[in-house]
Design a protein around this motif. Structure first.
Motif, PDB file in Angstrom:
ATOM      1  N   THR A  92       9.009  -0.191 -10.702  1.00 19.51           N
ATOM      2  CA  THR A  92      10.321   0.111 -10.169  1.00 19.51           C
ATOM      3  C   THR A  92      11.317   1.622  -9.745  1.00 19.51           C
ATOM      4  O   THR A  92      12.068   1.551 -10.053  1.00 19.51           O
ATOM      5  N   HIS A  93      11.018   2.692 -10.973  1.00 18.11           N
ATOM      6  CA  HIS A  93      11.303   4.001 -11.495  1.00 18.11           C
ATOM      7  C   HIS A  93      10.202   4.814 -11.526  1.00 18.11           C
ATOM      8  O   HIS A  93       9.129   4.533 -12.119  1.00 18.11           O
ATOM      9  N   VAL A  94      10.480   5.559 -11.315  1.00 17.00           N
ATOM     10  CA  VAL A  94       9.294   7.093 -11.342  1.00 17.00           C
ATOM     11  C   VAL A  94      10.253   8.348 -11.780  1.00 17.00           C
ATOM     12  O   VAL A  94      10.941   9.007 -11.056  1.00 17.00           O
ATOM     13  N   PRO A  95       9.701   8.757 -13.257  1.00 17.61           N
ATOM     14  CA  PRO A  95      10.227  10.214 -13.803  1.00 17.61           C
ATOM     15  C   PRO A  95       9.236  11.046 -12.773  1.00 17.61           C
ATOM     16  O   PRO A  95       8.370  10.742 -12.691  1.00 17.61           O
ATOM     17  N   VAL A  96      10.486  11.570 -11.788  1.00 21.02           N
ATOM     18  CA  VAL A  96       9.657  12.452 -10.856  1.00 21.02           C
ATOM     19  C   VAL A  96      10.046  13.481 -11.480  1.00 21.02           C
ATOM     20  O   VAL A  96      11.819  14.289 -12.036  1.00 21.02           O
ATOM     21  N   GLY A  97       9.861  15.210 -11.002  1.00 21.51           N
ATOM     22  CA  GLY A  97      10.574  16.332 -11.173  1.00 21.51           C
ATOM     23  C   GLY A  97      11.302  16.443  -9.697  1.00 21.51           C
ATOM     24  O   GLY A  97      10.936  16.013  -8.632  1.00 21.51           O
ATOM     25  N   LEU A 111       8.676  10.761  -3.634  1.00 21.54           N
ATOM     26  CA  LEU A 111       9.354   9.195  -3.998  1.00 21.54           C
ATOM     27  C   LEU A 111      10.572   9.430  -2.945  1.00 21.54           C
ATOM     28  O   LEU A 111      10.065   7.512  -2.331  1.00 21.54           O
ATOM     29  N   GLU A 112      10.917   9.517  -2.139  1.00 17.47           N
ATOM     30  CA  GLU A 112      11.521   9.169  -1.262  1.00 17.47           C
ATOM     31  C   GLU A 112       9.983   8.635   0.050  1.00 17.47           C
ATOM     32  O   GLU A 112      10.756   7.508   0.811  1.00 17.47           O
ATOM     33  N   LEU A 113       9.402   9.342   0.235  1.00 19.50           N
ATOM     34  CA  LEU A 113       8.637   8.481   1.148  1.00 19.50           C
ATOM     35  C   LEU A 113       8.137   7.413   1.057  1.00 19.50           C
ATOM     36  O   LEU A 113       7.476   6.633   1.549  1.00 19.50           O
ATOM     37  N   THR A 114       7.669   7.627   0.303  1.00 21.62           N
ATOM     38  CA  THR A 114       7.288   5.928  -1.333  1.00 21.62           C
ATOM     39  C   THR A 114       8.325   4.170  -0.668  1.00 21.62           C
ATOM     40  O   THR A 114       7.840   3.380  -0.597  1.00 21.62           O
ATOM     41  N   ARG A 115       9.799   5.770  -1.084  1.00 21.28           N
ATOM     42  CA  ARG A 115      10.615   4.172  -0.597  1.00 21.28           C
ATOM     43  C   ARG A 115      10.960   3.699   1.038  1.00 21.28           C
ATOM     44  O   ARG A 115      10.953   2.671   1.477  1.00 21.28           O
ATOM     45  N   ASP A 116      10.462   4.932   1.781  1.00 21.12           N
ATOM     46  CA  ASP A 116       9.943   5.061   2.898  1.00 21.12           C
ATOM     47  C   ASP A 116       9.227   3.369   3.613  1.00 21.12           C
ATOM     48  O   ASP A 116       9.710   2.810   4.940  1.00 21.12           O
ATOM     49  N   ILE A 117       7.822   4.103   2.966  1.00 24.33           N
ATOM     50  CA  ILE A 117       7.178   2.981   3.245  1.00 24.33           C
ATOM     51  C   ILE A 117       7.162   1.255   2.647  1.00 24.33           C
ATOM     52  O   ILE A 117       6.619   0.671   3.478  1.00 24.33           O
ATOM     53  N   ALA A 118       7.617   1.431   1.621  1.00 27.14           N
ATOM     54  CA  ALA A 118       8.023   0.175   0.884  1.00 27.14           C
ATOM     55  C   ALA A 118       8.906  -0.327   1.691  1.00 27.14           C
ATOM     56  O   ALA A 118       9.109  -1.851   2.273  1.00 27.14           O
ATOM     57  N   ALA A 119      10.207  -0.191   2.012  1.00 27.44           N
ATOM     58  CA  ALA A 119      11.015  -0.573   3.288  1.00 27.44           C
ATOM     59  C   ALA A 119      10.503  -0.644   4.430  1.00 27.44           C
ATOM     60  O   ALA A 119      10.300  -1.745   5.638  1.00 27.44           O
ATOM     61  N   LYS A 120       9.408   0.308   4.708  1.00 27.47           N
ATOM     62  CA  LYS A 120       8.803  -0.667   6.679  1.00 27.47           C
ATOM     63  C   LYS A 120       7.698  -1.141   6.501  1.00 27.47           C
ATOM     64  O   LYS A 120       7.778  -2.172   7.357  1.00 27.47           O
ATOM     65  N   PHE A 121       7.063  -1.835   5.181  1.00 27.47           N
ATOM     66  CA  PHE A 121       6.111  -2.653   5.550  1.00 27.47           C
ATOM     67  C   PHE A 121       6.634  -3.858   5.304  1.00 27.47           C
ATOM     68  O   PHE A 121       6.646  -5.307   5.449  1.00 27.47           O
ATOM     69  N   ASN A 122       8.350  -4.237   4.177  1.00 25.44           N
ATOM     70  CA  ASN A 122       8.685  -5.466   3.761  1.00 25.44           C
ATOM     71  C   ASN A 122       9.411  -5.893   5.762  1.00 25.44           C
ATOM     72  O   ASN A 122       9.403  -6.745   5.334  1.00 25.44           O
ATOM     73  N   ASP A 179       9.912  -9.494   1.513  1.00 26.89           N
ATOM     74  CA  ASP A 179      10.280  -8.784   0.388  1.00 26.89           C
ATOM     75  C   ASP A 179       9.623  -8.590  -0.821  1.00 26.89           C
ATOM     76  O   ASP A 179       9.793  -8.820  -1.929  1.00 26.89           O
ATOM     77  N   PHE A 180       8.653  -7.877   0.001  1.00 25.56           N
ATOM     78  CA  PHE A 180       7.081  -7.430  -1.330  1.00 25.56           C
ATOM     79  C   PHE A 180       7.171  -6.615  -1.951  1.00 25.56           C
ATOM     80  O   PHE A 180       6.822  -6.281  -3.646  1.00 25.56           O
ATOM     81  N   PHE A 181       7.286  -5.744  -1.610  1.00 23.98           N
ATOM     82  CA  PHE A 181       7.459  -3.908  -2.364  1.00 23.98           C
ATOM     83  C   PHE A 181       8.887  -4.160  -3.116  1.00 23.98           C
ATOM     84  O   PHE A 181       9.430  -3.692  -1.803  1.00 23.98           O
ATOM     85  N   PRO A 182       9.045  -3.182  -4.138  1.00 22.47           N
ATOM     86  CA  PRO A 182      10.295  -2.539  -4.679  1.00 22.47           C
ATOM     87  C   PRO A 182      10.764  -1.340  -4.030  1.00 22.47           C
ATOM     88  O   PRO A 182       9.857  -0.672  -3.693  1.00 22.47           O
ATOM     89  N   ILE A 183      12.007  -1.027  -3.491  1.00 22.55           N
ATOM     90  CA  ILE A 183      12.461  -0.207  -3.627  1.00 22.55           C
ATOM     91  C   ILE A 183      12.244   0.968  -4.282  1.00 22.55           C
ATOM     92  O   ILE A 183      13.767   0.751  -5.154  1.00 22.55           O
ATOM     93  N   THR A 184      11.428   1.756  -4.980  1.00 23.36           N
ATOM     94  CA  THR A 184      11.318   2.307  -6.295  1.00 23.36           C
ATOM     95  C   THR A 184      12.535   3.343  -6.462  1.00 23.36           C
ATOM     96  O   THR A 184      12.883   3.985  -4.959  1.00 23.36           O
ATOM     97  N   GLU A 185      13.444   2.650  -7.412  1.00 21.08           N
ATOM     98  CA  GLU A 185      14.521   4.441  -7.710  1.00 21.08           C
ATOM     99  C   GLU A 185      13.529   5.589  -8.918  1.00 21.08           C
ATOM    100  O   GLU A 185      12.927   5.353  -9.443  1.00 21.08           O
TER     101      GLU A 185
END
Length: 341
Positions: free
Chosen positions: A148-153, A160-171, A177-183
């Motif tokens: 649900t959370h990723v510490p990133v530089g 990480l924005e791409l990760t959110r895009d992939i999760a949203a497209k999969f869902n 509503d399987f993959f979280p939209i990681t913060e």
């Protein structure tokens, strides 16, 4: 359709490419330890060795760098019992979900990645397919654990924005509503540590000047010398942090001091405002030696027993796989794969 609620979970990792620096410690490890000690999230940390091979690696050096990175995690304060610590290649779900996500992600998304443009440059025709596609694997690293959370530089925020895009497209594509939209978690001073020779460039092991960085293996005298010779400007330190806005080298040293001391930059400025560099730099060097020397010593002790490091990583991989396997299996079920065994 709604799946189970998501457990608060942190995932992050570093590439085992050798040459660990103060930037790795302040930008990543110190923050990882803080999140572990906060106790509010389950923490999963990983040496992303599959990412390392997007460019050719000497096998013996990759082996050593992976163990060195594991020693760095532990010496910095990651407790393998309280957090999960492993190397990526030992959990096969990373590669499997990476492929599934490469079929969800779009070519245009990958082509816009700033790091692809920077690393491939004009030689993109000779860059590996893995270097182009690795953001899909990075998304898999995170979402394989429903993190649900990723510490990133700041330099990884786009991925990480791409990760959110992939999760949203999969869902969306599969009506779940399987993959979280990681913060992303980007906070605190020195989340991006800059070069000691040029405050506009990130501290990097690839910089040709060793004086540009503090290496985790540097001894006390070397650390003191590097800070003493760090580039600054002729002005004394201001009384407030805003006064450093147009002074990148000065701001970098103050950020490092604040991060090492666990204090806010405003608190630091209230102490050092008006101070000259001849007084501030020795203070910074002493603080850095005090914080980093025990880490270096513990890393050396751990590296003397590679079998113990491998045992810790193996146990971590078992714990990671116990979380990942059901999530991967459910992903395949959602996509329509036949589970024949």
């Amino acid at each position: 359709m709604t799946e189970a609620a998501f457990t608060p979970r942190v995932f992050s990792g570093i590439q085992p490419s050798g040459g660990l620096t103060l930037g790795n410690y302040l930008g990543a490890l110190k923050r990882f330890v803080d999140m572990q000690n906060a106790g509010t999230h389950e923490c999963i940390y990983c040496m992303v060795d599959l990412h390392a091979i997007t460019v050719w690696q000497d096998p013996a050096k990759l082996t050593a760098a992976t163990r060195e990175a594991a020693a760095f995690f532990i010496a910095s304060g990651i407790d393998p019992e309280r957090s999960i610590l492993f190397n990526q290649s030992q959990v096969s779900g990373h590669a499997q979900l990476g492929w599934l996500f490469s079929c969800v992600a779009r070519m245009g998304w990958m082509g816009r990645m700033t790091q692809w443009k920077d690393k491939a440059g004009k030689n993109s025709e000779n860059a590996s397919l893995g270097l182009f596609a690795y953001p899909a694997l990075m998304a898999a690293d995170i979402l394989l654990y429903h993190a649900t959370h990723v510490p990133v530089g700041e330099d990884q925020k786009q991925h990480l924005e791409l990760t959110r895009d992939i999760a949203a497209k999969f869902n969306h594509d599969f009506g779940v509503d399987f993959f979280p939209i990681t913060e992303p978690v980007i906070e605190g001073p020195a989340t991006r540590v800059m070069s000691l020779r040029d405050g506009t460039k990130k501290m990097s092991k690839s910089d040709p000047s060793d004086m540009s960085r503090i290496n985790m293996g540097d001894d006390a005298d070397t650390i003191a010398q590097k800070f003493r010779k760090a580039r600054t400007d002729p002005e004394a330190l201001p009384s407030d942090y805003a006064g450093l806005k147009e002074r990148p080298e000065a701001r970098n040293l103050v950020d490092i001091f604040a991060a090492l001391s666990g204090r806010s930059t405003d608190d630091v400025m209230s102490e050092v405002g008006g101070m000259g560099w001849g007084q501030f730099k020795p203070m910074l060097a002493d603080l850095a030696v005090d914080k980093l020397s025990p880490i270096t010593g513990e890393m050396n002790r751990l590296m003397a027993d590679p079998a113990e490091i491998d045992r810790i990583l193996g146990r971590g991989a078992e714990r990671a796989d116990a979380i990942a396997a059901p999530i991967l299996a459910r992903t395949k079920e959602i996509m329509g794969f036949v589970a024949s065994r």
